[in-house]
Motif scaffolding. Structure first.
Motif, PDB file in Angstrom:
ATOM      1  N   ASP A 101       1.049  -1.292  -0.094  1.00 28.48           N
ATOM      2  CA  ASP A 101       0.014   0.072  -0.149  1.00 28.48           C
ATOM      3  C   ASP A 101       0.865   1.318  -0.008  1.00 28.48           C
ATOM      4  O   ASP A 101       1.218   1.489   1.119  1.00 28.48           O
ATOM      5  N   TYR A 102       1.131   1.859  -1.232  1.00 24.30           N
ATOM      6  CA  TYR A 102       2.051   2.879  -1.520  1.00 24.30           C
ATOM      7  C   TYR A 102       1.263   4.190  -1.446  1.00 24.30           C
ATOM      8  O   TYR A 102       1.578   5.184  -1.651  1.00 24.30           O
ATOM      9  N   PHE A 103      -0.173   4.119  -1.134  1.00 30.40           N
ATOM     10  CA  PHE A 103      -1.118   5.347  -1.041  1.00 30.40           C
ATOM     11  C   PHE A 103      -0.932   5.863   0.441  1.00 30.40           C
ATOM     12  O   PHE A 103      -0.701   7.059   0.485  1.00 30.40           O
ATOM     13  N   SER A 107       3.915   2.071   6.428  1.00 29.20           N
ATOM     14  CA  SER A 107       5.244   1.363   6.719  1.00 29.20           C
ATOM     15  C   SER A 107       6.244   1.747   5.318  1.00 29.20           C
ATOM     16  O   SER A 107       5.419   1.891   4.436  1.00 29.20           O
ATOM     17  N   PRO A 108       7.350   1.777   5.680  1.00 35.24           N
ATOM     18  CA  PRO A 108       8.157   2.240   4.643  1.00 35.24           C
ATOM     19  C   PRO A 108       8.066   1.124   3.459  1.00 35.24           C
ATOM     20  O   PRO A 108       8.208  -0.155   3.855  1.00 35.24           O
ATOM     21  N   HIS A 109       8.466   1.565   2.220  1.00 33.62           N
ATOM     22  CA  HIS A 109       8.162   0.556   0.976  1.00 33.62           C
ATOM     23  C   HIS A 109       8.996  -0.712   1.219  1.00 33.62           C
ATOM     24  O   HIS A 109       8.712  -1.855   1.024  1.00 33.62           O
ATOM     25  N   GLU A 110      10.520  -0.506   1.623  1.00 32.50           N
ATOM     26  CA  GLU A 110      11.129  -1.884   1.997  1.00 32.50           C
ATOM     27  C   GLU A 110      10.467  -2.856   2.892  1.00 32.50           C
ATOM     28  O   GLU A 110      10.636  -3.993   2.764  1.00 32.50           O
ATOM     29  N   GLU A 111       9.965  -2.281   3.992  1.00 37.67           N
ATOM     30  CA  GLU A 111       9.360  -3.152   4.930  1.00 37.67           C
ATOM     31  C   GLU A 111       8.173  -3.692   4.428  1.00 37.67           C
ATOM     32  O   GLU A 111       8.004  -5.142   4.747  1.00 37.67           O
ATOM     33  N   GLN A 112       7.394  -3.104   3.584  1.00 42.36           N
ATOM     34  CA  GLN A 112       6.210  -3.763   3.135  1.00 42.36           C
ATOM     35  C   GLN A 112       6.459  -4.852   2.195  1.00 42.36           C
ATOM     36  O   GLN A 112       6.056  -6.034   2.107  1.00 42.36           O
ATOM     37  N   GLU A 125       4.631 -22.465   0.956  1.00 45.01           N
ATOM     38  CA  GLU A 125       4.852 -23.512   1.729  1.00 45.01           C
ATOM     39  C   GLU A 125       3.696 -24.230   2.526  1.00 45.01           C
ATOM     40  O   GLU A 125       3.710 -25.440   2.327  1.00 45.01           O
ATOM     41  N   THR A 126       2.824 -23.628   2.822  1.00 43.81           N
ATOM     42  CA  THR A 126       1.762 -24.016   3.433  1.00 43.81           C
ATOM     43  C   THR A 126       0.565 -24.626   2.340  1.00 43.81           C
ATOM     44  O   THR A 126      -0.355 -25.159   2.779  1.00 43.81           O
ATOM     45  N   GLY A 127       0.645 -24.147   1.121  1.00 45.42           N
ATOM     46  CA  GLY A 127      -0.275 -24.393   0.280  1.00 45.42           C
ATOM     47  C   GLY A 127      -1.530 -23.520   0.269  1.00 45.42           C
ATOM     48  O   GLY A 127      -2.629 -23.743  -0.523  1.00 45.42           O
ATOM     49  N   ARG A 128      -1.570 -22.517   0.979  1.00 47.08           N
ATOM     50  CA  ARG A 128      -2.654 -21.646   1.050  1.00 47.08           C
ATOM     51  C   ARG A 128      -3.120 -20.659  -0.117  1.00 47.08           C
ATOM     52  O   ARG A 128      -1.713 -20.119  -0.397  1.00 47.08           O
ATOM     53  N   PRO A 129      -3.892 -20.394  -0.501  1.00 47.37           N
ATOM     54  CA  PRO A 129      -4.041 -19.506  -1.525  1.00 47.37           C
ATOM     55  C   PRO A 129      -3.879 -18.066  -0.951  1.00 47.37           C
ATOM     56  O   PRO A 129      -3.847 -17.886   0.097  1.00 47.37           O
ATOM     57  N   VAL A 130      -3.783 -16.953  -1.820  1.00 50.02           N
ATOM     58  CA  VAL A 130      -3.545 -15.589  -1.120  1.00 50.02           C
ATOM     59  C   VAL A 130      -4.496 -14.565  -1.407  1.00 50.02           C
ATOM     60  O   VAL A 130      -5.133 -14.471  -2.396  1.00 50.02           O
ATOM     61  N   PHE A 131      -4.793 -13.683  -0.163  1.00 53.19           N
ATOM     62  CA  PHE A 131      -5.762 -12.522  -0.369  1.00 53.19           C
ATOM     63  C   PHE A 131      -4.911 -11.392  -0.126  1.00 53.19           C
ATOM     64  O   PHE A 131      -3.996 -11.151   0.439  1.00 53.19           O
ATOM     65  N   LEU A 132      -4.941 -10.529  -1.550  1.00 55.99           N
ATOM     66  CA  LEU A 132      -3.789  -9.693  -1.913  1.00 55.99           C
ATOM     67  C   LEU A 132      -4.416  -8.273  -1.782  1.00 55.99           C
ATOM     68  O   LEU A 132      -5.627  -7.979  -2.102  1.00 55.99           O
ATOM     69  N   HIS A 133      -3.788  -7.312  -1.242  1.00 57.78           N
ATOM     70  CA  HIS A 133      -4.004  -6.105  -1.179  1.00 57.78           C
ATOM     71  C   HIS A 133      -3.136  -5.126  -1.856  1.00 57.78           C
ATOM     72  O   HIS A 133      -1.782  -5.336  -1.726  1.00 57.78           O
ATOM     73  N   GLN A 134      -3.354  -4.304  -2.906  1.00 55.57           N
ATOM     74  CA  GLN A 134      -2.580  -3.351  -3.725  1.00 55.57           C
ATOM     75  C   GLN A 134      -3.132  -2.045  -3.971  1.00 55.57           C
ATOM     76  O   GLN A 134      -4.449  -1.891  -4.146  1.00 55.57           O
ATOM     77  N   ARG A 135      -2.439  -0.952  -3.352  1.00 55.08           N
ATOM     78  CA  ARG A 135      -2.740   0.134  -3.731  1.00 55.08           C
ATOM     79  C   ARG A 135      -1.469   1.119  -3.997  1.00 55.08           C
ATOM     80  O   ARG A 135      -0.803   1.382  -3.110  1.00 55.08           O
ATOM     81  N   ASP A 136      -1.533   1.954  -5.257  1.00 48.62           N
ATOM     82  CA  ASP A 136      -0.631   2.748  -5.610  1.00 48.62           C
ATOM     83  C   ASP A 136       0.764   2.085  -5.712  1.00 48.62           C
ATOM     84  O   ASP A 136       1.889   2.741  -5.765  1.00 48.62           O
ATOM     85  N   GLY A 137       0.784   0.741  -5.582  1.00 50.95           N
ATOM     86  CA  GLY A 137       2.432   0.067  -5.959  1.00 50.95           C
ATOM     87  C   GLY A 137       2.259  -1.079  -6.929  1.00 50.95           C
ATOM     88  O   GLY A 137       2.833  -2.017  -6.603  1.00 50.95           O
ATOM     89  N   HIS A 138       1.403  -0.800  -8.041  1.00 51.29           N
ATOM     90  CA  HIS A 138       1.112  -1.693  -8.855  1.00 51.29           C
ATOM     91  C   HIS A 138       2.620  -2.459  -9.385  1.00 51.29           C
ATOM     92  O   HIS A 138       2.663  -3.719  -9.545  1.00 51.29           O
ATOM     93  N   ASP A 139       3.559  -1.686  -9.914  1.00 47.98           N
ATOM     94  CA  ASP A 139       4.696  -2.265 -10.489  1.00 47.98           C
ATOM     95  C   ASP A 139       5.513  -3.000  -9.564  1.00 47.98           C
ATOM     96  O   ASP A 139       5.721  -4.367  -9.718  1.00 47.98           O
ATOM     97  N   ALA A 140       5.708  -2.639  -8.473  1.00 44.20           N
ATOM     98  CA  ALA A 140       6.597  -3.350  -7.420  1.00 44.20           C
ATOM     99  C   ALA A 140       5.668  -4.687  -7.150  1.00 44.20           C
ATOM    100  O   ALA A 140       6.451  -5.776  -6.798  1.00 44.20           O
ATOM    101  N   PHE A 141       4.555  -4.313  -6.835  1.00 47.05           N
ATOM    102  CA  PHE A 141       3.487  -5.487  -6.533  1.00 47.05           C
ATOM    103  C   PHE A 141       3.722  -6.567  -7.581  1.00 47.05           C
ATOM    104  O   PHE A 141       3.907  -7.829  -7.236  1.00 47.05           O
TER     105      PHE A 141
END
Ligand SMILES: [Zn+2]
Length: 271
Positions: A101-103, A107-112, A125-141
Protein backbone atom coordinates in the motif's frame (compact mmCIF):
# COMPACT_ATOMS: atom_id res chain seq x y z
CA UNK A 1 -36.96 -20.01 -6.57
CA UNK A 2 -34.76 -18.98 -3.64
CA UNK A 3 -31.80 -16.88 -4.75
CA UNK A 4 -28.38 -18.56 -4.50
CA UNK A 5 -26.59 -18.01 -1.15
CA UNK A 6 -23.83 -15.39 -1.24
CA UNK A 7 -20.28 -15.38 0.11
CA UNK A 8 -18.72 -12.17 1.43
CA UNK A 9 -15.01 -12.81 0.79
CA UNK A 10 -13.79 -9.79 2.79
CA UNK A 11 -15.27 -8.77 6.12
CA UNK A 12 -13.28 -7.32 9.03
CA UNK A 13 -15.54 -8.92 11.61
CA UNK A 14 -12.88 -8.80 14.32
CA UNK A 15 -12.99 -4.97 14.11
CA UNK A 16 -13.99 -3.34 17.40
CA UNK A 17 -16.93 -1.52 15.81
CA UNK A 18 -18.64 -4.94 15.86
CA UNK A 19 -17.83 -5.69 19.49
CA UNK A 20 -21.25 -4.75 20.85
CA UNK A 21 -23.45 -6.52 18.29
CA UNK A 22 -21.36 -9.03 16.30
CA UNK A 23 -23.92 -11.85 16.53
CA UNK A 24 -26.67 -9.54 15.38
CA UNK A 25 -24.59 -8.39 12.38
CA UNK A 26 -23.98 -11.99 11.34
CA UNK A 27 -27.65 -12.94 11.80
CA UNK A 28 -28.74 -9.94 9.70
CA UNK A 29 -26.30 -10.93 6.96
CA UNK A 30 -27.56 -14.49 6.89
CA UNK A 31 -31.15 -13.28 6.79
CA UNK A 32 -30.18 -11.19 3.76
CA UNK A 33 -28.85 -14.28 1.99
CA UNK A 34 -25.17 -13.94 2.86
CA UNK A 35 -24.60 -17.46 4.11
CA UNK A 36 -20.82 -17.53 4.25
CA UNK A 37 -18.23 -14.91 5.20
CA UNK A 38 -14.46 -14.73 5.13
CA UNK A 39 -13.08 -12.82 8.11
CA UNK A 40 -10.03 -10.77 7.20
CA UNK A 41 -6.93 -10.91 9.39
CA UNK A 42 -4.58 -7.95 9.05
CA UNK A 43 -2.26 -8.29 12.07
CA UNK A 44 -1.22 -11.27 14.19
CA UNK A 45 -3.85 -10.26 16.76
CA UNK A 46 -6.71 -9.80 14.30
CA UNK A 47 -5.75 -13.00 12.48
CA UNK A 48 -5.93 -14.88 15.76
CA UNK A 49 -9.30 -13.24 16.49
CA UNK A 50 -10.51 -14.12 12.98
CA UNK A 51 -9.54 -17.77 13.48
CA UNK A 52 -11.33 -17.85 16.85
CA UNK A 53 -14.48 -16.34 15.35
CA UNK A 54 -14.35 -18.76 12.43
CA UNK A 55 -14.01 -21.68 14.81
CA UNK A 56 -17.24 -20.65 16.55
CA UNK A 57 -19.24 -21.32 13.36
CA UNK A 58 -17.17 -23.24 10.82
CA UNK A 59 -20.09 -23.66 8.41
CA UNK A 60 -20.45 -19.88 8.15
CA UNK A 61 -16.89 -18.59 8.38
CA UNK A 62 -13.37 -18.88 7.11
CA UNK A 63 -10.53 -16.66 8.29
CA UNK A 64 -7.51 -15.22 6.56
CA UNK A 65 -4.21 -14.99 8.43
CA UNK A 66 -1.75 -12.31 7.46
CA UNK A 67 -0.17 -8.91 7.90
CA UNK A 68 -1.62 -5.92 6.06
CA UNK A 69 1.11 -3.72 4.50
CA UNK A 70 0.12 -0.91 6.90
CA UNK A 71 1.40 -3.08 9.74
CA UNK A 72 4.52 -4.40 8.02
CA UNK A 73 6.87 -2.25 10.05
CA UNK A 74 6.30 -3.96 13.37
CA UNK A 75 6.65 -7.47 11.98
CA UNK A 76 9.75 -9.29 13.27
CA UNK A 77 11.32 -12.49 12.01
CA UNK A 78 10.42 -14.03 15.36
CA UNK A 79 6.72 -13.57 14.48
CA UNK A 80 7.09 -15.78 11.46
CA UNK A 81 6.50 -19.08 13.23
CA UNK A 82 3.34 -17.68 14.87
CA UNK A 83 2.01 -16.59 11.48
CA UNK A 84 2.90 -19.94 9.92
CA UNK A 85 0.96 -21.86 12.57
CA UNK A 86 -2.03 -19.51 12.19
CA UNK A 87 -2.03 -20.10 8.43
CA UNK A 88 -2.16 -23.82 9.06
CA UNK A 89 -5.28 -23.63 11.24
CA UNK A 90 -8.12 -25.56 9.57
CA UNK A 91 -10.40 -22.47 9.68
CA UNK A 92 -7.99 -20.47 7.53
CA UNK A 93 -9.02 -20.21 3.89
CA UNK A 94 -6.22 -17.94 2.65
CA UNK A 95 -2.95 -16.24 3.56
CA UNK A 96 -3.28 -12.47 3.89
CA UNK A 97 -4.31 -9.90 3.62
CA UNK A 98 -0.88 -9.12 2.29
CA UNK A 99 0.57 -6.90 -0.38
CA UNK A 100 1.67 -3.29 -0.85
CA UNK A 101 0.00 0.00 0.00
CA UNK A 102 1.97 2.96 -1.35
CA UNK A 103 -1.05 5.23 -1.01
CA UNK A 104 -1.02 5.67 2.73
CA UNK A 105 2.57 4.54 3.31
CA UNK A 106 2.04 3.67 6.96
CA UNK A 107 5.11 1.41 6.66
CA UNK A 108 8.25 2.14 4.59
CA UNK A 109 8.28 0.50 1.15
CA UNK A 110 11.22 -1.80 1.95
CA UNK A 111 9.40 -3.09 5.02
CA UNK A 112 6.19 -3.65 3.07
CA UNK A 113 8.08 -5.56 0.39
CA UNK A 114 9.96 -7.65 2.95
CA UNK A 115 6.77 -8.70 4.76
CA UNK A 116 4.91 -9.31 1.50
CA UNK A 117 7.66 -11.67 0.35
CA UNK A 118 7.70 -13.49 3.68
CA UNK A 119 3.96 -14.13 3.41
CA UNK A 120 4.11 -15.32 -0.19
CA UNK A 121 6.84 -17.71 0.87
CA UNK A 122 4.62 -18.99 3.72
CA UNK A 123 1.62 -19.28 1.40
CA UNK A 124 3.69 -21.36 -1.01
CA UNK A 125 4.95 -23.51 1.85
CA UNK A 126 1.55 -24.08 3.42
CA UNK A 127 -0.37 -24.40 0.16
CA UNK A 128 -2.79 -21.60 1.10
CA UNK A 129 -4.16 -19.31 -1.62
CA UNK A 130 -3.37 -15.61 -1.12
CA UNK A 131 -5.69 -12.71 -0.30
CA UNK A 132 -3.98 -9.69 -1.84
CA UNK A 133 -4.10 -5.95 -1.20
CA UNK A 134 -2.51 -3.41 -3.53
CA UNK A 135 -2.84 0.34 -3.73
CA UNK A 136 -0.60 2.69 -5.74
CA UNK A 137 2.18 0.10 -5.85
CA UNK A 138 1.23 -1.91 -8.90
CA UNK A 139 4.63 -2.30 -10.58
CA UNK A 140 6.51 -3.31 -7.43
CA UNK A 141 3.61 -5.59 -6.47
CA UNK A 142 3.62 -7.33 -9.84
CA UNK A 143 7.39 -7.79 -9.84
CA UNK A 144 7.24 -9.60 -6.50
CA UNK A 145 4.09 -11.56 -7.25
CA UNK A 146 5.40 -12.79 -10.62
CA UNK A 147 8.35 -14.39 -8.84
CA UNK A 148 6.16 -16.37 -6.48
CA UNK A 149 3.11 -17.03 -8.64
CA UNK A 150 4.26 -20.42 -10.01
CA UNK A 151 4.41 -21.72 -6.44
CA UNK A 152 1.08 -20.28 -5.26
CA UNK A 153 -2.13 -22.30 -5.28
CA UNK A 154 -4.36 -19.32 -6.19
CA UNK A 155 -4.80 -15.64 -5.43
CA UNK A 156 -7.48 -12.98 -5.24
CA UNK A 157 -6.86 -9.25 -5.73
CA UNK A 158 -9.23 -8.08 -3.02
CA UNK A 159 -11.01 -4.72 -3.25
CA UNK A 160 -9.96 -4.15 -6.84
CA UNK A 161 -10.19 -0.46 -7.74
CA UNK A 162 -7.42 -0.30 -10.35
CA UNK A 163 -7.29 0.53 -14.03
CA UNK A 164 -7.39 -1.59 -17.17
CA UNK A 165 -3.68 -2.38 -17.19
CA UNK A 166 -3.79 -3.57 -13.59
CA UNK A 167 -6.78 -5.77 -14.34
CA UNK A 168 -5.06 -7.28 -17.36
CA UNK A 169 -1.90 -7.99 -15.36
CA UNK A 170 -3.89 -9.72 -12.62
CA UNK A 171 -5.88 -11.83 -15.05
CA UNK A 172 -2.64 -12.78 -16.83
CA UNK A 173 -1.43 -14.17 -13.50
CA UNK A 174 -4.67 -16.14 -13.17
CA UNK A 175 -5.81 -14.15 -10.16
CA UNK A 176 -9.42 -13.78 -9.11
CA UNK A 177 -10.83 -10.28 -8.60
CA UNK A 178 -12.78 -9.10 -5.55
CA UNK A 179 -15.26 -6.26 -6.10
CA UNK A 180 -16.50 -4.15 -3.18
CA UNK A 181 -19.10 -1.40 -2.79
CA UNK A 182 -16.54 0.95 -4.36
CA UNK A 183 -18.39 0.13 -7.59
CA UNK A 184 -21.54 1.71 -6.12
CA UNK A 185 -19.85 5.11 -6.01
CA UNK A 186 -21.01 7.01 -9.10
CA UNK A 187 -17.95 9.24 -8.99
CA UNK A 188 -14.94 7.28 -7.72
CA UNK A 189 -16.24 3.97 -9.04
CA UNK A 190 -17.18 5.12 -12.55
CA UNK A 191 -14.22 3.40 -14.27
CA UNK A 192 -14.89 0.22 -12.32
CA UNK A 193 -18.44 0.04 -13.64
CA UNK A 194 -16.98 -0.32 -17.13
CA UNK A 195 -14.05 -2.56 -16.21
CA UNK A 196 -16.13 -5.07 -14.27
CA UNK A 197 -17.50 -6.31 -17.59
CA UNK A 198 -14.00 -7.43 -18.56
CA UNK A 199 -13.64 -9.84 -15.65
CA UNK A 200 -14.35 -13.41 -16.75
CA UNK A 201 -17.21 -14.67 -14.59
CA UNK A 202 -15.12 -17.57 -13.27
CA UNK A 203 -12.65 -15.01 -11.85
CA UNK A 204 -15.19 -12.79 -10.09
CA UNK A 205 -15.91 -12.57 -6.34
CA UNK A 206 -17.75 -10.00 -4.22
CA UNK A 207 -17.08 -8.51 -0.80
CA UNK A 208 -18.15 -5.71 1.52
CA UNK A 209 -14.83 -4.96 3.30
CA UNK A 210 -17.11 -4.02 6.23
CA UNK A 211 -16.98 -1.97 8.42
CA UNK A 212 -15.27 0.08 5.68
CA UNK A 213 -16.51 1.12 2.24
CA UNK A 214 -20.21 1.59 2.85
CA UNK A 215 -21.93 1.60 -0.58
CA UNK A 216 -22.73 5.26 -1.21
CA UNK A 217 -26.00 4.73 -3.03
CA UNK A 218 -27.94 2.73 -0.45
CA UNK A 219 -31.50 4.06 -0.13
CA UNK A 220 -32.75 4.75 2.43
CA UNK A 221 -29.34 5.86 3.69
CA UNK A 222 -28.33 3.76 6.71
CA UNK A 223 -28.14 5.65 9.99
CA UNK A 224 -24.50 5.04 10.83
CA UNK A 225 -21.35 4.98 8.73
CA UNK A 226 -20.53 1.36 9.49
CA UNK A 227 -20.75 -0.98 6.54
CA UNK A 228 -22.16 -4.46 7.16
CA UNK A 229 -22.14 -7.80 5.35
CA UNK A 230 -25.93 -7.59 4.95
CA UNK A 231 -25.33 -5.03 2.19
CA UNK A 232 -23.59 -7.59 -0.04
CA UNK A 233 -26.76 -8.25 -2.12
CA UNK A 234 -26.74 -4.56 -3.04
CA UNK A 235 -23.18 -4.89 -4.36
CA UNK A 236 -24.18 -8.03 -6.22
CA UNK A 237 -27.05 -6.23 -7.95
CA UNK A 238 -24.79 -3.34 -8.96
CA UNK A 239 -22.15 -5.70 -10.36
CA UNK A 240 -24.80 -7.65 -12.27
CA UNK A 241 -26.36 -4.46 -13.69
CA UNK A 242 -22.95 -3.18 -14.84
CA UNK A 243 -22.22 -6.50 -16.53
CA UNK A 244 -25.69 -6.71 -18.06
CA UNK A 245 -26.27 -10.13 -16.51
CA UNK A 246 -29.06 -11.49 -14.28
CA UNK A 247 -28.20 -11.14 -10.56
CA UNK A 248 -28.96 -14.85 -10.04
CA UNK A 249 -26.28 -15.85 -12.55
CA UNK A 250 -23.69 -13.57 -10.94
CA UNK A 251 -24.69 -14.84 -7.49
CA UNK A 252 -24.29 -18.44 -8.50
CA UNK A 253 -20.92 -17.90 -10.19
CA UNK A 254 -19.38 -15.75 -7.45
CA UNK A 255 -20.55 -18.18 -4.78
CA UNK A 256 -19.12 -21.11 -6.68
CA UNK A 257 -15.81 -19.30 -7.15
CA UNK A 258 -15.54 -18.25 -3.51
CA UNK A 259 -16.62 -21.65 -2.28
CA UNK A 260 -13.86 -23.43 -4.18
CA UNK A 261 -11.27 -20.79 -3.29
CA UNK A 262 -11.91 -20.60 0.46
CA UNK A 263 -13.15 -24.15 1.03
CA UNK A 264 -16.86 -23.74 1.74
CA UNK A 265 -17.88 -26.76 -0.35
CA UNK A 266 -19.36 -28.58 2.63
CA UNK A 267 -21.53 -25.69 3.83
CA UNK A 268 -22.84 -24.45 0.48
CA UNK A 269 -24.80 -27.00 -1.42
CA UNK A 270 -25.09 -25.44 -4.83
CA UNK A 271 -25.39 -27.23 -8.13
ZN1 LIG B 1 -7.30 -4.40 1.76
Amino acid sequence: MTPPPLVDIGLNLAHDSFDHDRDHVVAAARAAGVHCMVITGSTLESSRAAVDLARSAPDTFRATAGIHPHHAQGFRDADLSVLRSLMLEPEVGAAGECGLDYFRNFSPHEEQERVFRLQLELAAETGRPVFLHQRDGHDAFMAILREYRPRLAAGVAHCFTGDERELRDYLDLDLSIGITGWICDERRGAHLRELVRRIPIERLMIETDAPYLMPRDLRPKPGGRRNEPKYLPHILRTVAACRGEPPEAVALATTRNASAFFGFENSLLID
